[in-house]
Design a protein around this motif. Structure first.
Motif, mmCIF file in Angstrom:
data_model
loop_
_atom_site.group_PDB
_atom_site.id
_atom_site.type_symbol
_atom_site.label_atom_id
_atom_site.label_comp_id
_atom_site.label_asym_id
_atom_site.label_seq_id
_atom_site.Cartn_x
_atom_site.Cartn_y
_atom_site.Cartn_z
ATOM 1 N N THR A 191 1.092 -1.275 0.092
ATOM 2 C CA THR A 191 -0.251 -0.123 -0.224
ATOM 3 C C THR A 191 0.919 1.609 -0.179
ATOM 4 O O THR A 191 0.375 2.228 -0.846
ATOM 5 C CB THR A 191 -1.311 -0.438 0.950
ATOM 6 N N GLU A 192 2.199 1.190 1.052
ATOM 7 C CA GLU A 192 2.759 2.502 0.518
ATOM 8 C C GLU A 192 3.814 2.539 -0.032
ATOM 9 O O GLU A 192 4.320 3.541 -1.190
ATOM 10 C CB GLU A 192 3.814 2.635 1.827
ATOM 11 N N GLU A 193 3.664 1.327 -1.316
ATOM 12 C CA GLU A 193 4.642 1.562 -2.508
ATOM 13 C C GLU A 193 3.540 2.685 -3.473
ATOM 14 O O GLU A 193 3.646 2.495 -4.433
ATOM 15 C CB GLU A 193 4.536 0.430 -2.821
ATOM 16 N N ASP A 194 2.600 2.170 -3.612
ATOM 17 C CA ASP A 194 1.229 2.507 -4.075
ATOM 18 C C ASP A 194 0.597 4.176 -3.992
ATOM 19 O O ASP A 194 1.259 4.416 -5.322
ATOM 20 C CB ASP A 194 0.041 1.490 -4.008
ATOM 21 N N LEU A 195 1.132 4.217 -2.993
ATOM 22 C CA LEU A 195 0.872 5.760 -2.320
ATOM 23 C C LEU A 195 2.349 6.823 -3.111
ATOM 24 O O LEU A 195 1.724 7.132 -3.687
ATOM 25 C CB LEU A 195 0.983 5.838 -1.051
ATOM 26 N N PHE A 196 3.347 5.737 -3.608
ATOM 27 C CA PHE A 196 4.682 6.626 -2.877
ATOM 28 C C PHE A 196 4.793 6.646 -5.367
ATOM 29 O O PHE A 196 4.705 7.354 -5.312
ATOM 30 C CB PHE A 196 5.729 5.342 -3.305
ATOM 31 N N ASP A 256 3.726 9.998 -10.069
ATOM 32 C CA ASP A 256 2.555 10.051 -11.106
ATOM 33 C C ASP A 256 2.374 11.461 -10.711
ATOM 34 O O ASP A 256 2.254 12.215 -11.567
ATOM 35 C CB ASP A 256 1.358 9.324 -10.923
ATOM 36 N N LEU A 257 2.245 11.842 -9.785
ATOM 37 C CA LEU A 257 1.820 13.709 -9.883
ATOM 38 C C LEU A 257 3.438 14.386 -10.458
ATOM 39 O O LEU A 257 2.804 15.588 -10.765
ATOM 40 C CB LEU A 257 2.326 14.186 -8.545
ATOM 41 N N THR A 273 13.347 9.697 -1.284
ATOM 42 C CA THR A 273 13.451 9.248 -2.895
ATOM 43 C C THR A 273 12.670 10.491 -3.767
ATOM 44 O O THR A 273 14.167 10.184 -4.204
ATOM 45 C CB THR A 273 12.772 7.943 -2.872
ATOM 46 N N ILE A 274 11.865 10.827 -2.749
ATOM 47 C CA ILE A 274 11.525 12.216 -3.952
ATOM 48 C C ILE A 274 12.914 13.043 -3.966
ATOM 49 O O ILE A 274 13.342 13.841 -5.226
ATOM 50 C CB ILE A 274 10.952 13.164 -2.930
ATOM 51 N N LEU A 323 16.555 12.141 -11.159
ATOM 52 C CA LEU A 323 16.041 10.954 -11.857
ATOM 53 C C LEU A 323 14.486 10.658 -12.750
ATOM 54 O O LEU A 323 14.181 11.400 -12.325
ATOM 55 C CB LEU A 323 16.020 10.254 -10.398
ATOM 56 N N SER A 324 14.513 9.820 -13.319
ATOM 57 C CA SER A 324 13.712 9.458 -14.415
ATOM 58 C C SER A 324 12.341 8.700 -13.610
ATOM 59 O O SER A 324 12.987 8.512 -12.378
ATOM 60 C CB SER A 324 14.405 8.062 -15.598
ATOM 61 N N LYS A 325 11.195 8.525 -13.832
ATOM 62 C CA LYS A 325 11.056 8.058 -12.625
ATOM 63 C C LYS A 325 11.166 6.735 -12.780
ATOM 64 O O LYS A 325 10.908 6.049 -11.309
ATOM 65 C CB LYS A 325 9.003 7.917 -13.391
ATOM 66 N N ASN A 326 11.232 5.563 -13.610
ATOM 67 C CA ASN A 326 11.730 3.798 -13.246
ATOM 68 C C ASN A 326 13.023 4.231 -12.017
ATOM 69 O O ASN A 326 12.973 3.340 -11.367
ATOM 70 C CB ASN A 326 12.592 3.710 -14.716
#
Length: 199
Positions: free
Chosen positions: A89-94, A99-100, A170-171, A179-182
Protein backbone atom coordinates in the motif's frame (compact mmCIF):
# COMPACT_ATOMS: atom_id res chain seq x y z
CA UNK A 1 -4.78 23.46 8.93
CA UNK A 2 -7.51 25.39 7.11
CA UNK A 3 -10.44 26.81 9.05
CA UNK A 4 -13.75 24.96 9.25
CA UNK A 5 -15.25 27.40 6.75
CA UNK A 6 -12.96 25.96 4.05
CA UNK A 7 -13.96 22.37 4.73
CA UNK A 8 -17.64 23.37 4.61
CA UNK A 9 -17.29 24.66 1.04
CA UNK A 10 -18.65 22.67 -1.92
CA UNK A 11 -16.02 20.33 -3.38
CA UNK A 12 -15.75 22.20 -6.67
CA UNK A 13 -14.97 25.48 -4.88
CA UNK A 14 -12.44 23.81 -2.58
CA UNK A 15 -10.78 22.25 -5.61
CA UNK A 16 -10.71 25.60 -7.41
CA UNK A 17 -8.96 27.29 -4.47
CA UNK A 18 -6.56 24.38 -4.00
CA UNK A 19 -5.65 24.29 -7.70
CA UNK A 20 -5.14 28.06 -7.76
CA UNK A 21 -2.61 27.62 -4.97
CA UNK A 22 -0.86 24.80 -6.80
CA UNK A 23 -0.58 26.99 -9.91
CA UNK A 24 0.77 30.05 -8.09
CA UNK A 25 3.21 28.06 -5.95
CA UNK A 26 4.49 26.23 -9.01
CA UNK A 27 5.57 29.57 -10.49
CA UNK A 28 6.75 31.20 -7.26
CA UNK A 29 8.17 29.93 -4.00
CA UNK A 30 6.40 30.72 -0.72
CA UNK A 31 8.22 34.03 -0.34
CA UNK A 32 7.33 35.42 -3.77
CA UNK A 33 3.84 33.94 -4.24
CA UNK A 34 0.94 36.39 -4.11
CA UNK A 35 -2.39 35.97 -2.33
CA UNK A 36 -3.80 38.50 -4.80
CA UNK A 37 -2.92 36.19 -7.67
CA UNK A 38 -4.34 33.15 -5.88
CA UNK A 39 -7.71 34.78 -5.22
CA UNK A 40 -7.89 36.09 -8.79
CA UNK A 41 -7.27 32.60 -10.23
CA UNK A 42 -9.69 31.01 -7.76
CA UNK A 43 -12.31 33.72 -8.43
CA UNK A 44 -12.84 34.50 -4.75
CA UNK A 45 -12.40 37.68 -2.73
CA UNK A 46 -9.32 38.31 -0.63
CA UNK A 47 -11.55 38.50 2.43
CA UNK A 48 -12.91 35.04 1.67
CA UNK A 49 -9.36 33.67 1.47
CA UNK A 50 -8.70 34.82 5.03
CA UNK A 51 -11.98 33.25 6.17
CA UNK A 52 -10.58 29.91 4.98
CA UNK A 53 -6.90 30.25 5.90
CA UNK A 54 -5.02 32.16 8.57
CA UNK A 55 -2.42 33.33 6.05
CA UNK A 56 -0.51 32.40 2.91
CA UNK A 57 1.90 30.24 4.91
CA UNK A 58 -0.90 28.05 6.26
CA UNK A 59 -2.40 27.66 2.76
CA UNK A 60 0.99 26.76 1.29
CA UNK A 61 1.75 24.04 3.81
CA UNK A 62 -1.77 22.66 3.61
CA UNK A 63 -1.30 22.15 -0.14
CA UNK A 64 2.12 20.55 0.28
CA UNK A 65 1.10 18.11 3.00
CA UNK A 66 -2.10 17.17 1.14
CA UNK A 67 -0.09 16.38 -2.00
CA UNK A 68 2.47 14.33 -0.09
CA UNK A 69 0.17 12.50 2.28
CA UNK A 70 -3.09 12.12 0.43
CA UNK A 71 -6.06 11.03 2.54
CA UNK A 72 -7.00 8.29 4.96
CA UNK A 73 -9.86 7.35 2.61
CA UNK A 74 -7.40 6.72 -0.23
CA UNK A 75 -5.26 4.67 2.14
CA UNK A 76 -8.20 2.48 3.13
CA UNK A 77 -9.13 1.90 -0.52
CA UNK A 78 -5.58 0.83 -1.35
CA UNK A 79 -5.37 -1.40 1.72
CA UNK A 80 -8.55 -3.15 0.65
CA UNK A 81 -7.16 -3.65 -2.85
CA UNK A 82 -3.91 -5.03 -1.38
CA UNK A 83 -5.70 -7.21 1.19
CA UNK A 84 -4.11 -5.35 4.09
CA UNK A 85 -0.50 -5.44 2.83
CA UNK A 86 1.07 -2.38 4.49
CA UNK A 87 4.25 -2.14 2.40
CA UNK A 88 2.47 -2.73 -0.90
CA UNK A 89 0.00 0.00 0.00
CA UNK A 90 2.84 2.40 0.81
CA UNK A 91 4.50 1.55 -2.52
CA UNK A 92 1.24 2.24 -4.36
CA UNK A 93 0.96 5.60 -2.58
CA UNK A 94 4.55 6.41 -3.48
CA UNK A 95 3.89 5.57 -7.14
CA UNK A 96 0.80 7.79 -7.04
CA UNK A 97 2.98 10.64 -5.75
CA UNK A 98 5.44 9.99 -8.58
CA UNK A 99 2.59 10.19 -11.06
CA UNK A 100 1.89 13.71 -9.78
CA UNK A 101 5.34 14.67 -11.02
CA UNK A 102 4.13 14.04 -14.57
CA UNK A 103 2.24 17.30 -14.05
CA UNK A 104 4.80 20.05 -14.62
CA UNK A 105 3.04 22.35 -12.11
CA UNK A 106 3.28 19.76 -9.31
CA UNK A 107 6.87 18.87 -10.15
CA UNK A 108 7.93 22.52 -10.08
CA UNK A 109 5.97 23.20 -6.91
CA UNK A 110 7.50 20.29 -4.99
CA UNK A 111 10.96 21.02 -6.36
CA UNK A 112 10.61 24.58 -5.05
CA UNK A 113 9.60 23.25 -1.64
CA UNK A 114 12.52 20.85 -1.38
CA UNK A 115 14.95 23.54 -2.53
CA UNK A 116 13.78 26.46 -0.39
CA UNK A 117 12.07 24.96 2.66
CA UNK A 118 13.57 21.50 3.25
CA UNK A 119 13.96 21.70 7.04
CA UNK A 120 10.49 23.18 7.45
CA UNK A 121 9.13 20.44 5.19
CA UNK A 122 10.76 17.72 7.30
CA UNK A 123 9.31 19.22 10.48
CA UNK A 124 5.81 19.52 9.03
CA UNK A 125 5.92 16.02 7.55
CA UNK A 126 6.94 14.64 10.93
CA UNK A 127 4.17 16.54 12.72
CA UNK A 128 1.56 15.50 10.17
CA UNK A 129 2.67 11.87 10.34
CA UNK A 130 2.31 11.88 14.10
CA UNK A 131 -1.24 13.23 13.91
CA UNK A 132 -2.55 10.89 11.21
CA UNK A 133 -0.76 7.64 12.04
CA UNK A 134 -3.45 6.69 14.58
CA UNK A 135 -6.06 6.83 11.82
CA UNK A 136 -3.83 4.73 9.56
CA UNK A 137 -3.26 2.25 12.39
CA UNK A 138 -7.00 1.87 12.96
CA UNK A 139 -7.52 1.23 9.24
CA UNK A 140 -4.73 -1.36 9.21
CA UNK A 141 -6.16 -3.12 12.25
CA UNK A 142 -9.22 -4.03 10.18
CA UNK A 143 -6.92 -6.26 8.14
CA UNK A 144 -4.22 -7.21 10.66
CA UNK A 145 -0.51 -6.74 9.97
CA UNK A 146 -0.09 -9.60 7.53
CA UNK A 147 3.44 -10.94 7.71
CA UNK A 148 4.81 -7.98 9.65
CA UNK A 149 6.12 -7.97 13.19
CA UNK A 150 3.99 -5.01 14.29
CA UNK A 151 2.44 -5.52 17.73
CA UNK A 152 1.37 -2.07 18.88
CA UNK A 153 0.67 1.51 17.82
CA UNK A 154 4.20 2.40 18.88
CA UNK A 155 5.64 -0.29 16.57
CA UNK A 156 3.47 0.99 13.75
CA UNK A 157 4.58 4.61 14.25
CA UNK A 158 8.23 3.54 13.92
CA UNK A 159 7.50 1.49 10.79
CA UNK A 160 5.30 4.22 9.31
CA UNK A 161 7.92 6.93 9.82
CA UNK A 162 10.69 4.72 8.40
CA UNK A 163 8.72 4.00 5.24
CA UNK A 164 7.60 7.61 4.81
CA UNK A 165 11.20 8.79 5.31
CA UNK A 166 12.25 6.45 2.50
CA UNK A 167 9.50 7.94 0.31
CA UNK A 168 10.44 11.54 1.01
CA UNK A 169 14.19 10.99 0.70
CA UNK A 170 13.68 9.17 -2.60
CA UNK A 171 11.68 12.13 -3.93
CA UNK A 172 14.52 14.44 -2.87
CA UNK A 173 17.01 12.21 -4.72
CA UNK A 174 14.80 12.33 -7.82
CA UNK A 175 14.78 16.15 -7.75
CA UNK A 176 18.45 16.68 -6.85
CA UNK A 177 19.86 13.94 -9.12
CA UNK A 178 17.26 14.45 -11.87
CA UNK A 179 16.28 10.76 -11.82
CA UNK A 180 13.72 9.37 -14.24
CA UNK A 181 10.49 7.90 -12.89
CA UNK A 182 11.76 4.34 -13.43
CA UNK A 183 15.08 5.09 -11.70
CA UNK A 184 13.17 6.62 -8.79
CA UNK A 185 10.89 3.58 -8.47
CA UNK A 186 13.88 1.23 -8.47
CA UNK A 187 15.65 3.29 -5.80
CA UNK A 188 12.52 3.19 -3.64
CA UNK A 189 12.13 -0.57 -4.06
CA UNK A 190 15.76 -1.27 -3.12
CA UNK A 191 15.45 0.79 0.08
CA UNK A 192 12.15 -0.84 1.07
CA UNK A 193 13.65 -4.30 0.48
CA UNK A 194 16.38 -3.44 2.98
CA UNK A 195 13.74 -2.43 5.52
CA UNK A 196 11.61 -5.48 4.88
CA UNK A 197 14.43 -8.04 4.88
CA UNK A 198 16.76 -6.41 7.37
CA UNK A 199 20.40 -5.54 6.74
Amino acid sequence: MPKKTYFNLPKDKKDRIFNAGVLEFSYHDIFEASVNTIVRIANISKGSFYQYFEDKDEFYWYIITEIIFGSVETYETLLTKNVGDFLQTEEDLFNSLLDLFDDTKIRTLLANVYRTSYMELRSRISNRASTIYINMYDVLMKFGFKGYDIRSKEDFLIAFELVRNVSNNTIISMIVDNLSKNETKELYKRQIEYLNNGL
